[in-house]
Enzyme design. Structure first.
Site, short mmCIF file in Angstrom:
data_model
loop_
_atom_site.label_atom_id
_atom_site.label_comp_id
_atom_site.label_asym_id
_atom_site.label_seq_id
_atom_site.Cartn_x
_atom_site.Cartn_y
_atom_site.Cartn_z
N CYS A 30 -18.19 -11.78 -20.71
CA CYS A 30 -19.48 -11.77 -21.42
C CYS A 30 -19.45 -12.75 -22.59
O CYS A 30 -20.36 -13.55 -22.76
CB CYS A 30 -19.77 -10.35 -21.90
SG CYS A 30 -21.46 -10.08 -22.42
N CYS A 36 -25.52 -11.31 -22.23
CA CYS A 36 -25.30 -12.63 -21.65
C CYS A 36 -26.21 -12.89 -20.45
O CYS A 36 -26.20 -13.99 -19.91
CB CYS A 36 -23.84 -12.82 -21.25
SG CYS A 36 -23.36 -11.98 -19.74
N CYS A 86 -27.05 -8.07 -17.75
CA CYS A 86 -26.39 -7.83 -19.03
C CYS A 86 -27.36 -8.16 -20.15
O CYS A 86 -27.98 -9.23 -20.16
CB CYS A 86 -25.14 -8.69 -19.14
SG CYS A 86 -24.37 -8.61 -20.77
N GLY A 140 0.79 -1.23 0.00
CA GLY A 140 0.00 0.00 0.00
C GLY A 140 0.82 1.27 0.00
O GLY A 140 0.29 2.35 -0.27
N CYS A 163 -22.01 -6.28 -20.08
CA CYS A 163 -20.87 -6.51 -19.20
C CYS A 163 -19.71 -5.63 -19.66
O CYS A 163 -19.42 -5.56 -20.86
CB CYS A 163 -20.41 -7.96 -19.29
SG CYS A 163 -21.55 -9.14 -18.62
#
Lengths: 340, 189
Positions: free
Chosen positions: A275, A247, A244, A35, A269
């Site tokens: 997808c 899909c 979606c 980080g 997507c």
């Protein structure tokens, strides 16, 4: 090796060896202090800042000839940024490429984490525009550096609190700040907060490169990553409340695509590989009739009067098995997510 | 400078150092896992892995401290020819190389500053052997726990207590290499 030499006599993965050593040292320190943003001497790359020069340098320092590289831009394998970076490494490193998340060993990404879960042995490289999560709260680098050293993150909580005071909820929806291993507050790059839960406990190595800002940071595998929140306003990943249209997936992050100039729209997507994979397995969404067509990315609104886009929307509507009402065609752009 | 000093470097540096770095990255990112590296033939008493680590990470911009038996003319010549890293005192070193005993006291190595914790030393610790048996390791990069035959635990526990400051370690034995970043918690034995 010979084919790399044929490919224009670039050094392997473009960068010179001394530069790669410098970047590699920065990556190892970034791994050791999860980080924390390690400064590095970012180089000029043959693409403009803002096009992923940080990610490209990190990828170049990590690639081996046996790698299979995937590059995505907002989840898509087929957009300009993704295609040009993929070609760049095909040419300068001679590596194989793929669009399938599961087959890739190194994935460079702009602003998304693939929907398909990552696994050990994979490296996810993020392109980062502004690595400093506190930058918009405190413009001075000397001060933000001190704030990280002193673990002084109250200002970030004030910002999130002001969101709640003003909007009734935390309105930050991308680049949502996280705390790594209980120590450093980190900008996860402008991924949607929908992706934040995938940052932590991820078996892959995640590396972040910011070229213009000259910073590298990292999340080792299985790191503890918490999205900042409050007890009474817990963190909630969000996405458009739809499925979606290609899909039918109800659990993937969606892009809204305007399909005509009468308010027609569809949700697809953002992860094109995910997808396409679902459609290949037979999943069908609301507008999936023109199944063989490639996923529609915002090409429609070009030039003359929207005739082709009308065709697309109506074609889809005419062929989809339950005739779609309201939602896509009739609603005339009254959707709540219109602008803002 | 002996002729031997001219040999034993990477024959194909870009590709060999890339493969070596990938192993070192995996080792550092997953503390306690043991990886294999190849490509260097450094003079005795250096191990292959230590030589690979030096060739991959050190260059004329990084101060290197050679400790104990590693501080011999053969190694100095080899480093001078292949790497060009200035040989420096322990207190200012970016990298230090030697056995755990030779590196003592480890408290003299740089641990970074609160605002720049990355400005710390990386110790390349030559070991007899590396096995996944010993004190348990937990922390970033480790799903549940791993085990590694560390030379001791007190020094690493003290180092972890300094987090985010502290030094980072690479352990080398033969062609094997393992990492122990400062973020790892070492079980008390």
């Amino acid at each position: 090796m010979t084919e790399q030499l044929d490919a224009g006599a670039y050094n392997f993965a473009y960068l010179d060896e001394q530069t790669k050593r410098m970047i590699r040292r920065a990556i190892l320190k970034a791994i050791a202090v999860p980080g924390y943003q390690v400064p590095f001497a970012s180089r000029e790359m043959p693409m403009p800042y803002g096009w992923g020069t940080g990610g490209v340098q990190v990828t170049a320092a990590c690639l081996v000839p046996e790698d299979r590289l995937k590059v995505i831009d907002q989840g898509a394998d087929d957009t300009t940024n993704a295609v040009s970076i993929r070609r760049f490494f095909q040419r300068t490193a001679g590596v194989a490429t793929t669009e399938a998340t599961a087959e890739a060993t190194v994935i460079q990404t702009r602003h998304r984490i693939p929907e398909t879960p990552l696994k050990a042995g994979q490296i996810l490289v993020y392109q980062v525009p502004i690595p400093e999560p506190l930058r918009f709260l405190e413009p001075r680098e000397t001060e933000t550096r001190k704030m990280h050293a002193l673990e002084e993150y109250g200002l970030m909580h004030v910002k999130l609190y002001e969101d709640i005071a003003r909007h009734g909820q935390i309105a930050t929806s991308y680049a949502y700040p996280v705390r790594v291993e209980g120590r450093y507050v980190m900008d996860p790059s402008p991924i949607p907060k929908f992706d934040n839960p995938k940052l932590g406990n991820n078996p892959a190595i995640q590396l972040f490169g910011a070229g213009r800002e000259q910073r590298i940071y990292a999340l080792p595998p299985w790191s503890r990553v918490e999205s900042l929140d409050f007890d009474d306003h817990p963190f909630r990943p969000s996405k458009a409340p739809h499925r979606c249209d290609l899909c039918g997936a109800g659990h993937s992050y969606l892009d809204e695509v305007i399909t005509d100039d009468a308010g027609g729209r569809m949700f697809v997507c953002s992860d094109t590989d995910f997808c396409a994979g679902r459609r290949a397995r037979g999943h069908r969404g609301r507008l999936a009739a023109e199944a063989s067509a490639p996923p529609p990315h915002p090409s429609p609104t070009r030039g003359e009067g929207g005739a082709p886009s009308d065709g697309l929307a109506q074609g889809g509507a005419a062929l989809a098995s339950p005739p779609p009402r309201g939602e896509g065609l009739g609603a005339g752009g009254a959707g709540p997510e219109g602008t803002a | 400078m002996t002729a031997h000093a001219l040999q034993g470097g990477f024959a194909e540096a870009p590709v060999q150092s890339a493969r070596a770095f990938r192993e070192i990255l995996e080792a550092m990112a997953r503390p306690g896992t043991i990886r294999r590296v190849a490509g260097a033939e450094p003079p005795s008493p250096l191990s292959v892995a230590a030589g690979v680590a030096l060739l991959t990470l050190c260059d004329p911009t990084t101060g290197l401290h050679l400790a104990g038996a590693a501080d011999c003319p053969a190694v100095r010549d080899w480093v001078a020819f292949h790497i060009g890293a200035p040989l420096v005192a322990a207190e200012v070193a970016d990298f230090a190389l030697g056995t755990w005993e030779a590196l003592q006291p480890v408290s003299r190595f740089r641990i970074g500053q609160p605002d720049y914790p990355d400005r710390s030393a990386t110790l390349i610790v030559e070991s007899e052997r590396l096995v996944n048996h010993g004190p348990a390791l937990t922390g970033p990069g480790i799903e549940t726990a791993t085990w590694l035959n560390l030379p001791e635990t007190a020094a690493f526990r003290a180092n972890r207590a300094l987090f985010p400051l502290g030094f980072d370690c690479l352990f080398t034995a033969g062609d094997r290499i393992a990492g122990l970043p400062r973020s790892t918690r070492v079980e008390k034995i």
